[in-house]
Design an enzyme around this catalytic site. Structure first.
Site, mmCIF file in Angstrom:
data_model
loop_
_atom_site.group_PDB
_atom_site.id
_atom_site.type_symbol
_atom_site.label_atom_id
_atom_site.label_comp_id
_atom_site.label_asym_id
_atom_site.label_seq_id
_atom_site.Cartn_x
_atom_site.Cartn_y
_atom_site.Cartn_z
ATOM 1 N N GLN A 64 0.829 -1.138 0.034
ATOM 2 C CA GLN A 64 0.122 0.015 -0.080
ATOM 3 C C GLN A 64 0.714 1.425 -0.052
ATOM 4 O OE1 GLN A 64 -3.330 2.310 2.653
ATOM 5 N NE2 GLN A 64 -2.915 0.293 3.199
ATOM 6 N N GLU A 186 1.089 -1.336 8.347
ATOM 7 C CA GLU A 186 0.672 -0.184 8.324
ATOM 8 C C GLU A 186 0.397 -0.113 10.186
ATOM 9 O OE1 GLU A 186 -1.352 2.412 6.913
ATOM 10 O OE2 GLU A 186 -1.866 3.020 9.051
ATOM 11 N N ASP A 215 0.762 3.720 6.177
ATOM 12 C CA ASP A 215 1.040 3.509 4.637
ATOM 13 C C ASP A 215 0.647 4.503 3.588
ATOM 14 O OD1 ASP A 215 1.705 0.640 4.887
ATOM 15 O OD2 ASP A 215 -0.231 -0.170 4.610
ATOM 16 N N GLY A 294 -7.610 20.479 19.615
ATOM 17 C CA GLY A 294 -7.232 21.670 19.339
ATOM 18 C C GLY A 294 -7.789 22.723 20.405
ATOM 19 N N GLY A 295 -7.956 23.911 20.057
ATOM 20 C CA GLY A 295 -8.223 25.034 21.019
ATOM 21 C C GLY A 295 -9.686 25.256 21.420
#
Ligand code: COA
Length: 475
Positions: A64, A186, A215, A294-295
């Site tokens: 892959q 993977e 991959d 995140g924030g």
């Protein structure tokens, strides 16, 4: 700008654009490579060829990671020649087979728009063919286990001597270090690159993700390295080696988790729900469930029908600027001014309760209704789309992100087209090749061999499986 330079630029602009001459592979440049840009073409948008027209790739990739890279380059116009073992080819041709006798979707969805040649790389005649192909190509891409390419005789010094312009690009599991000789798939990369330790719920084991970041993610990194090396070659005239280790690629994608690791030294990670739940942090970045990373805090919430539909959920983000709109929608206008809820820092220790309350609203609507209502108020939400929904989504078909192609053995199938849209380089998304489908064509047209030379090579066994002569190649 100095006058001399200005004058030079002016006269260059007046000169008619010279036809670009592709330097012959294997020969050092006779003149300095020109880097001046031609005049902007007057051809209509989309009719000036493709971004990678003229780039020829010797594709030794399998499974892959490597195939993802070369398929993307093929979509952008590169001529990708996939070298496969006679008789069997890329192992994925037969893996997870759904249609008897036809190449699997695993293979067909990763090898579109390529040509296939079968060559036994360990056969003396096969080695000769590969050496000749090295001279005719710009890039060699491989993702064999460490040392396998060298064992074929295709060492970097050998390749560089045959064709100093050639770029040799490799995916390996690990970079130089204690694990450099290991074979990697993977999920090994997801685990070694920091994704698994930071994915899942705090009270559960590490989890691998469905997206193939080890991959396909590393294949994308490699494609960028190749394009940059081609660009540098325009100036230097010589190729170079490009290496992407899967561990590095995954860590790059998990960069925000290394960010959090360093933040831990300065106190708890207040946006993680475990902070609000009063659970102390350990030494390493913990698993954060569906926290946003995140924030702006977010979570996955149930929608109407969740009891029977495993994908009836929505990702809901309580973005600070739209907090007032969220409070109104969910019937909690009082939260807009309540000091326990009015500001982002006040909400952080109460996120679990806040999302439970929002869920009491989302569960009365379908995920698409939530999407429609919230987007009117600029509230960022994402319906959890199933693969079935994505396969049927008309807008993805219209943009060429999901493409239906026809295949002689399996009939029509869906593939993911080029996710990178370019205004002057229309994607070239075609079916994957049958095993050895282009062997003769490549020997004739790329290497210039005569029919008798090809017949001699066939008889030697270098391009056909020992017990199956040429006819069986495309089976
Ligand atoms: N003719 C003759 N032999 C060929 C051939 C051809 N056309 N193409 C491949 N081979 C041989 C190779 O020379 C090698 O033989 P050798 O070990 O005797 O030198 C062998 O086939 C296969 O090599 P290998 O890469 O070891 O395959 P594998 O199936 O054992 O391992 C991976 C698969 C993916 C684990 C391994 O290739 C790997 O770690 N690759 C790097 C990381 C990677 O890309 N992993 C993700 C894959 S999605």
């Amino acid at each position: 700008m100095p006058r001399k330079v200005r004058k030079k630029m002016k006269s260059a602009a007046k000169k008619p654009a010279k036809k670009a001459v592709k330097p012959r592979a294997g020969k050092p440049p006779t003149k300095a490579v020109k880097t001046a840009l031609p005049r902007p073409t007057a051809k209509p948008w989309g009719e000036a060829g493709r971004a990678l027209d003229g780039v020829r790739i010797l594709d030794f990739t399998h499974v892959q990671s490597g195939p993802t890279c070369t398929q993307l380059l093929a979509f952008m116009g590169a001529d990708v020649i996939k070298v496969e073992r006679p008789g069997s080819g890329d192992i994925t041709r037969g893996q997870l087979r759904d249609v008897k006798g036809a190449d699997s979707l695993y293979f067909t969805m990763l090898n579109g728009s390529k040509r296939s040649i079968t060559v036994d790389s360990k056969h003396p005649k096969g080695k000769e063919i590969l050496d000749r192909l090295v001279r005719e190509c710009d890039v060699l891409v491989e993702n064999f286990a460490p040392g396998a390419l060298d064992r074929m005789g295709l060492t970097w010094p050998h390749i560089h001597k045959l064709n100093p312009r050639m770029i040799v690009a490799s995916v390996k599991g690990f970079g130089p270090g204690p694990y450099e000789d290991c074979k990697v798939y993977e999920n090994v990369a997801q685990c070694a690159g920091g994704s698994a330790s930071t994915t899942g719920f705090r009270d559960g084991p590490p989890l691998v993700t469905g997206a193939q970041i080890g991959d396909s993610g590393t294949g994308l990194h490699l494609a960028l390295g190749i394009v940059a090396a081609l660009y540098q070659r325009n100036r230097t005239g010589r190729g170079q080696r490009v290496l992407c280790a899967m561990q590095d690629g995954v860590l790059n994608l998990a960069r925000v988790k290394l960010r959090d690791q360093q933040r831990l030294a300065h106190g708890p990670l207040t946006e993680y729900s475990q902070y609000g739940e009063g659970v102390p942090f350990g030494k390493a970045t913990p698993r954060a469930g569906n926290d946003s990373g995140g924030g702006q805090p977010g979570w996955i919430l149930k929608c109407k029908g969740w009891e029977s539909d495993p994908d009836a959920y929505v990702y809901f983000i309580t973005q600070a600027p739209v907090w007032g709109a969220i409070c109104d929608l969910i019937g909690r206008p009082g939260w807009k001014t309540d000091p326990d809820y009015a500001t982002p820092p006040a909400r952080l220790p109460r996120l679990r309760g806040i999302f439970d309350t929002i869920e009491q609203w989302t569960v009365t609507k379908t995920k698409f209704e939530v999407m429609e209502i919230c987007n009117k108020h600029d509230i960022p939400v994402g319906p959890i789309l199933s693969m079935q929904e994505l396969a049927e989504e008309k807008s993805l078909r219209a943009t060429g992100t999901v493409v239906e192609v026809d295949h002689p053995a399996r009939g029509p199938y869906l593939t993911v087209g080029n996710p990178i849209k370019m205004s002057d380089s229309p994607p070239d998304v075609r079916r994957s090749p049958l095993l050895g489908e282009h062997t003769d064509e490549i020997l004739r047209k790329v290497l210039g061999l005569s029919p008798s030379e090809i017949a001699e090579i066939k008889a030697s066994g270098a391009i056909t499986a020992p017990d199956k002569p040429a006819k069986a190649e495309a089976a």
